[in-house]
Scaffold this motif. Sequence first.
Motif, PDB file in Angstrom:
ATOM      1  N   MET A 449      85.349 -37.276 -68.219  1.00 22.68           N
ATOM      2  CA  MET A 449      83.770 -37.388 -68.622  1.00 22.68           C
ATOM      3  C   MET A 449      83.151 -36.802 -69.771  1.00 22.68           C
ATOM      4  O   MET A 449      82.439 -37.013 -70.525  1.00 22.68           O
ATOM      5  N   ARG A 450      84.016 -35.767 -70.185  1.00 27.50           N
ATOM      6  CA  ARG A 450      83.842 -34.779 -71.238  1.00 27.50           C
ATOM      7  C   ARG A 450      84.287 -35.299 -72.555  1.00 27.50           C
ATOM      8  O   ARG A 450      83.591 -35.084 -73.527  1.00 27.50           O
ATOM      9  N   ALA A 451      85.195 -36.276 -72.517  1.00 21.87           N
ATOM     10  CA  ALA A 451      85.801 -36.945 -73.645  1.00 21.87           C
ATOM     11  C   ALA A 451      85.378 -38.112 -74.071  1.00 21.87           C
ATOM     12  O   ALA A 451      85.606 -39.219 -73.713  1.00 21.87           O
ATOM     13  N   THR A 452      84.126 -37.970 -74.498  1.00 24.69           N
ATOM     14  CA  THR A 452      83.078 -39.228 -74.687  1.00 24.69           C
ATOM     15  C   THR A 452      83.436 -39.781 -75.999  1.00 24.69           C
ATOM     16  O   THR A 452      83.327 -41.157 -76.102  1.00 24.69           O
ATOM     17  N   ASN A 453      84.211 -39.343 -76.679  1.00 20.33           N
ATOM     18  CA  ASN A 453      84.226 -39.827 -78.324  1.00 20.33           C
ATOM     19  C   ASN A 453      85.839 -40.059 -78.416  1.00 20.33           C
ATOM     20  O   ASN A 453      86.592 -39.727 -79.478  1.00 20.33           O
ATOM     21  N   TYR A 454      86.356 -41.286 -77.587  1.00 17.59           N
ATOM     22  CA  TYR A 454      87.752 -41.402 -77.823  1.00 17.59           C
ATOM     23  C   TYR A 454      87.825 -42.288 -79.090  1.00 17.59           C
ATOM     24  O   TYR A 454      87.039 -42.771 -79.611  1.00 17.59           O
ATOM     25  N   GLU A 455      89.035 -42.150 -79.626  1.00 15.40           N
ATOM     26  CA  GLU A 455      89.652 -42.826 -80.868  1.00 15.40           C
ATOM     27  C   GLU A 455      89.004 -44.433 -80.797  1.00 15.40           C
ATOM     28  O   GLU A 455      89.430 -45.098 -79.851  1.00 15.40           O
ATOM     29  N   ASP A 456      88.387 -44.891 -81.903  1.00 15.49           N
ATOM     30  CA  ASP A 456      88.038 -46.241 -81.890  1.00 15.49           C
ATOM     31  C   ASP A 456      89.092 -47.140 -82.290  1.00 15.49           C
ATOM     32  O   ASP A 456      89.656 -47.267 -83.407  1.00 15.49           O
ATOM     33  N   PHE A 457      89.837 -47.901 -81.288  1.00 17.33           N
ATOM     34  CA  PHE A 457      90.796 -48.489 -81.618  1.00 17.33           C
ATOM     35  C   PHE A 457      90.569 -49.773 -80.931  1.00 17.33           C
ATOM     36  O   PHE A 457      90.750 -50.036 -79.783  1.00 17.33           O
ATOM     37  N   LEU A 458      90.530 -50.845 -81.579  1.00 18.33           N
ATOM     38  CA  LEU A 458      90.292 -52.251 -81.197  1.00 18.33           C
ATOM     39  C   LEU A 458      89.182 -52.444 -80.295  1.00 18.33           C
ATOM     40  O   LEU A 458      89.557 -52.549 -79.265  1.00 18.33           O
ATOM     41  N   LEU A 459      87.948 -52.327 -80.803  1.00 11.55           N
ATOM     42  CA  LEU A 459      86.548 -52.332 -80.279  1.00 11.55           C
ATOM     43  C   LEU A 459      86.473 -51.496 -79.036  1.00 11.55           C
ATOM     44  O   LEU A 459      86.239 -51.881 -77.896  1.00 11.55           O
ATOM     45  N   HIS A 460      86.623 -50.165 -79.197  1.00 12.79           N
ATOM     46  CA  HIS A 460      86.699 -49.024 -78.221  1.00 12.79           C
ATOM     47  C   HIS A 460      87.317 -49.224 -77.082  1.00 12.79           C
ATOM     48  O   HIS A 460      86.917 -48.885 -75.987  1.00 12.79           O
ATOM     49  N   SER A 461      88.272 -49.957 -76.850  1.00 15.07           N
ATOM     50  CA  SER A 461      89.197 -50.317 -75.412  1.00 15.07           C
ATOM     51  C   SER A 461      89.532 -49.099 -74.878  1.00 15.07           C
ATOM     52  O   SER A 461      89.179 -48.960 -73.686  1.00 15.07           O
ATOM     53  N   PRO A 462      89.757 -47.851 -75.599  1.00 11.11           N
ATOM     54  CA  PRO A 462      90.238 -46.811 -74.720  1.00 11.11           C
ATOM     55  C   PRO A 462      89.013 -46.245 -73.848  1.00 11.11           C
ATOM     56  O   PRO A 462      89.067 -45.555 -72.918  1.00 11.11           O
ATOM     57  N   PHE A 463      87.971 -46.175 -74.433  1.00  5.47           N
ATOM     58  CA  PHE A 463      86.543 -45.900 -73.866  1.00  5.47           C
ATOM     59  C   PHE A 463      86.557 -46.641 -72.532  1.00  5.47           C
ATOM     60  O   PHE A 463      86.207 -46.120 -71.541  1.00  5.47           O
ATOM     61  N   TYR A 464      86.907 -48.014 -72.446  1.00  7.78           N
ATOM     62  CA  TYR A 464      86.894 -48.809 -71.418  1.00  7.78           C
ATOM     63  C   TYR A 464      87.733 -48.570 -70.245  1.00  7.78           C
ATOM     64  O   TYR A 464      87.326 -48.507 -69.245  1.00  7.78           O
ATOM     65  N   TYR A 465      88.853 -48.214 -70.954  1.00  8.90           N
ATOM     66  CA  TYR A 465      89.847 -47.867 -69.780  1.00  8.90           C
ATOM     67  C   TYR A 465      89.569 -46.635 -69.232  1.00  8.90           C
ATOM     68  O   TYR A 465      89.870 -46.528 -68.028  1.00  8.90           O
ATOM     69  N   ALA A 466      89.084 -45.598 -69.849  1.00  8.10           N
ATOM     70  CA  ALA A 466      88.586 -44.242 -69.275  1.00  8.10           C
ATOM     71  C   ALA A 466      87.390 -44.726 -67.950  1.00  8.10           C
ATOM     72  O   ALA A 466      87.469 -44.187 -67.086  1.00  8.10           O
ATOM     73  N   CYS A 467      86.503 -45.517 -68.520  1.00 15.07           N
ATOM     74  CA  CYS A 467      85.454 -45.761 -67.675  1.00 15.07           C
ATOM     75  C   CYS A 467      85.855 -46.357 -66.487  1.00 15.07           C
ATOM     76  O   CYS A 467      85.313 -46.203 -65.301  1.00 15.07           O
ATOM     77  N   GLN A 468      86.585 -47.477 -66.631  1.00 13.70           N
ATOM     78  CA  GLN A 468      87.100 -48.073 -65.470  1.00 13.70           C
ATOM     79  C   GLN A 468      87.977 -47.214 -64.322  1.00 13.70           C
ATOM     80  O   GLN A 468      87.784 -47.396 -63.172  1.00 13.70           O
ATOM     81  N   THR A 469      88.826 -46.212 -65.015  1.00 12.87           N
ATOM     82  CA  THR A 469      89.396 -45.146 -64.101  1.00 12.87           C
ATOM     83  C   THR A 469      88.302 -44.510 -63.570  1.00 12.87           C
ATOM     84  O   THR A 469      88.656 -44.242 -62.108  1.00 12.87           O
ATOM     85  N   VAL A 470      87.467 -43.917 -63.953  1.00 13.64           N
ATOM     86  CA  VAL A 470      86.478 -43.254 -63.520  1.00 13.64           C
ATOM     87  C   VAL A 470      85.783 -44.048 -62.119  1.00 13.64           C
ATOM     88  O   VAL A 470      85.775 -43.541 -61.126  1.00 13.64           O
ATOM     89  N   PHE A 471      85.343 -45.266 -62.661  1.00 12.56           N
ATOM     90  CA  PHE A 471      84.814 -45.975 -61.482  1.00 12.56           C
ATOM     91  C   PHE A 471      85.626 -46.241 -60.232  1.00 12.56           C
ATOM     92  O   PHE A 471      85.292 -46.167 -59.172  1.00 12.56           O
ATOM     93  N   TYR A 472      86.806 -46.720 -60.639  1.00 15.82           N
ATOM     94  CA  TYR A 472      87.847 -46.969 -59.503  1.00 15.82           C
ATOM     95  C   TYR A 472      88.154 -45.599 -58.744  1.00 15.82           C
ATOM     96  O   TYR A 472      88.109 -45.470 -57.575  1.00 15.82           O
ATOM     97  N   VAL A 473      88.459 -44.472 -59.348  1.00 21.96           N
ATOM     98  CA  VAL A 473      88.962 -43.072 -58.477  1.00 21.96           C
ATOM     99  C   VAL A 473      87.714 -42.694 -57.930  1.00 21.96           C
ATOM    100  O   VAL A 473      87.697 -42.416 -56.614  1.00 21.96           O
ATOM    101  N   PHE A 474      86.374 -42.924 -58.323  1.00 19.14           N
ATOM    102  CA  PHE A 474      85.130 -42.236 -57.652  1.00 19.14           C
ATOM    103  C   PHE A 474      84.951 -43.378 -56.622  1.00 19.14           C
ATOM    104  O   PHE A 474      84.932 -42.692 -55.376  1.00 19.14           O
ATOM    105  N   THR A 475      85.012 -44.598 -56.671  1.00 17.38           N
ATOM    106  CA  THR A 475      84.817 -45.367 -55.585  1.00 17.38           C
ATOM    107  C   THR A 475      86.037 -45.311 -54.573  1.00 17.38           C
ATOM    108  O   THR A 475      85.735 -45.245 -53.367  1.00 17.38           O
ATOM    109  N   PHE A 476      87.124 -45.073 -54.740  1.00 15.30           N
ATOM    110  CA  PHE A 476      88.166 -45.124 -53.816  1.00 15.30           C
ATOM    111  C   PHE A 476      88.183 -43.532 -53.088  1.00 15.30           C
ATOM    112  O   PHE A 476      88.495 -43.565 -51.658  1.00 15.30           O
ATOM    113  N   ARG A 477      87.741 -42.582 -53.574  1.00 18.06           N
ATOM    114  CA  ARG A 477      87.632 -41.425 -53.085  1.00 18.06           C
ATOM    115  C   ARG A 477      86.081 -40.845 -52.746  1.00 18.06           C
ATOM    116  O   ARG A 477      85.969 -39.636 -52.566  1.00 18.06           O
ATOM    117  N   TYR A 478      85.332 -41.765 -52.692  1.00 17.58           N
ATOM    118  CA  TYR A 478      83.791 -41.429 -52.611  1.00 17.58           C
ATOM    119  C   TYR A 478      83.459 -40.270 -51.182  1.00 17.58           C
ATOM    120  O   TYR A 478      82.541 -39.710 -51.352  1.00 17.58           O
TER     121      TYR A 478
END
Length: 642
Positions: A449-478
């Motif tokens: 969550m702190r690493a908000t400014n990931y390297e812009d690589f092909l339309l911010h795809s690393p940002f979306y990878y990180a977001c989906q991981t946060v959503f998935y892990v939080f939902t799994f262990r809520y």
Amino acid sequence: MPATPILKKQAPAASSACKRVVFNTSQTIHSIILKFRESGDSSHFSSLFNDLSTSGSKSELLLWLSQMTECVPLLDRQADKIVLQFLKIPWYKSKELAAAAKSFVITLVTAHNYYTYSVLKQLFTSLIPDVNEDDESLLVKAGLLTEEKEVCQQLILTSIVAIHNHVPMCRDTLLVLARKCMPYFRRHVHQHAVYTFNLLQLANQLPRLRMALLEIVITNMVTIDVHIPRSELATLDEDDDDDSSEEEDVFDMEVDEPKEKEGKVASESSCAMNHKDGNTLDVLMAIMLQYVHDVCHGFNEPRKPTVLSENSADVKSTPQIRDSKQLCQAGSVSLSGNDNSLTVGCECGGREHDLAALKLLFTDLKEVFSSIILRTFASCHVQFLVFYLLALRPGLATIFLEFLRVKQFENPNCSRDVRQNAMAYIGSLLARGKFIPFSHVHSCLEEMMRATNYEDFLLHSPFYYACQTVFYVFTFRYREYTKDSKRLALARSLNLERLVMSQLNPLRICAPPVVSNFAAVTRRFQLAYCYTIMENNKRFGIPAASVDEHRCAGNTTLNMLFPFDPYLLQRSKIYIEDHYREFDGLPEDVVKSQETTMDTDAQDIIVTPKSFDFSYGSSPGYRKWQGGFLPSDHLVEGVFPL
């Protein structure tokens, strides 16, 4: 008159006996070599070697090996055809012949190192046993050999090690041949099991080559893994369950003794999976998981797991002994922590671990993982080798997760696919590993969550990878985040609302099932409000023409695998299941709320099919999802795979 035919009938016998005596003399071998060196004519020994291969007795073969060893100084490049044809004779049929052949090949290679490639090729080829395809017992007892064949295999391995020590420059040749002689991935499971186990033994005897040999073994396993659609294994598993339940209903008789006997036979026959390639991978995973367990506990020699020939229930009750004291069983666990935060690890609690050997194995497996497994998209099971190693020593999980995040995901020099897979492994490991405590899960989410400014690589795809991981892990262990007010404060400190309200709109790009479940959980505990954005995304999600080859302005969603999906291999599953976390399902009030929403707004919601499968690893995720919210029946069962 009668004397003449008697002499004529006896004459060939006398001639053959005389030929047999000449056949075995050292003078004959010596003369054959000299004659070939002068004339280059191979006809005079080709038929002789063919007879040795097909009908030569043990005594004759032993005498030939002994005499050929004495004539090694004559076997230079001018006699190469004699050497190459002589090596093709099957010498490793008995331990006496194998020992004599070992002496010959070592003497030959020491005197003439240009025969190294030919000798090593023959030795590695001899490590693959011949099999009868019709012998169904080999499916259950794959990898098990008779005592005499085991001795022959050990002599072959010691020959390879001796050649490596006498000719140090043959290292690359040895590795090339080890890879080249690997059985084709469609070959019989017994051949794969024996050859793989031999390579593991060779890795133990040549520790400097272990990482390279592990890479060869794991590459073969990955090749098999990617050719097995996960859907096929899941379908076969369901069919087996249905068949067994039907048989129990039809043939459930109140006769105790025959039922017990039939149960034992059924359990032995059920060790082998119905899927041919799946059964091969299952056996290889059992061998490798047992190898990981043994190395971590200080065993010098790899052992074949008893799971190869016994059913899983018997395996767990079978004690394993080392130095007259009981060793923790492979796949068993121990609990640590208090009642509010239990984690599982190795049964011995690390007391029986050989830390030096464990550290070296972790280093080797991490390198193989980085070079092969991480770069393979469709692998479903081989990555559990790393999962199991981390389960045995949970402290290594911190190092491994940091390696994935810093060295792979945040490294702009890595390809987009590697960065995507690295984040997928982080999320799936945090969600599925029982050995990872809640405190570490929270610190990882905070870091992302702190690493908000990931390297812009092909339309911010690393940002979306990180977001989906946060959503998935939080939902799994809520449940761990919402069990009390203190934990709920930690959840609020993540500031999930900031991701939801981001201008990059991750709720639109991330996989819809993950977004839907995350929205339901965060709304229930008032951590974030996603439904307004989701509705807007749905209204503006009209497909449009492609802007360029990488971008679609309409219905683009993120493809992302979750590699630690439920383990489907039956025999090797016992190593994984006790360390593996299942999804607990959504809160009951969320399910009821969804049911009410489904009843009142049925016309506005696109309902998914009844065969909805929330398996992340097989597709790259969600191949059966049709869009919109989930139907109530799937919410009740739990939206993550069980």
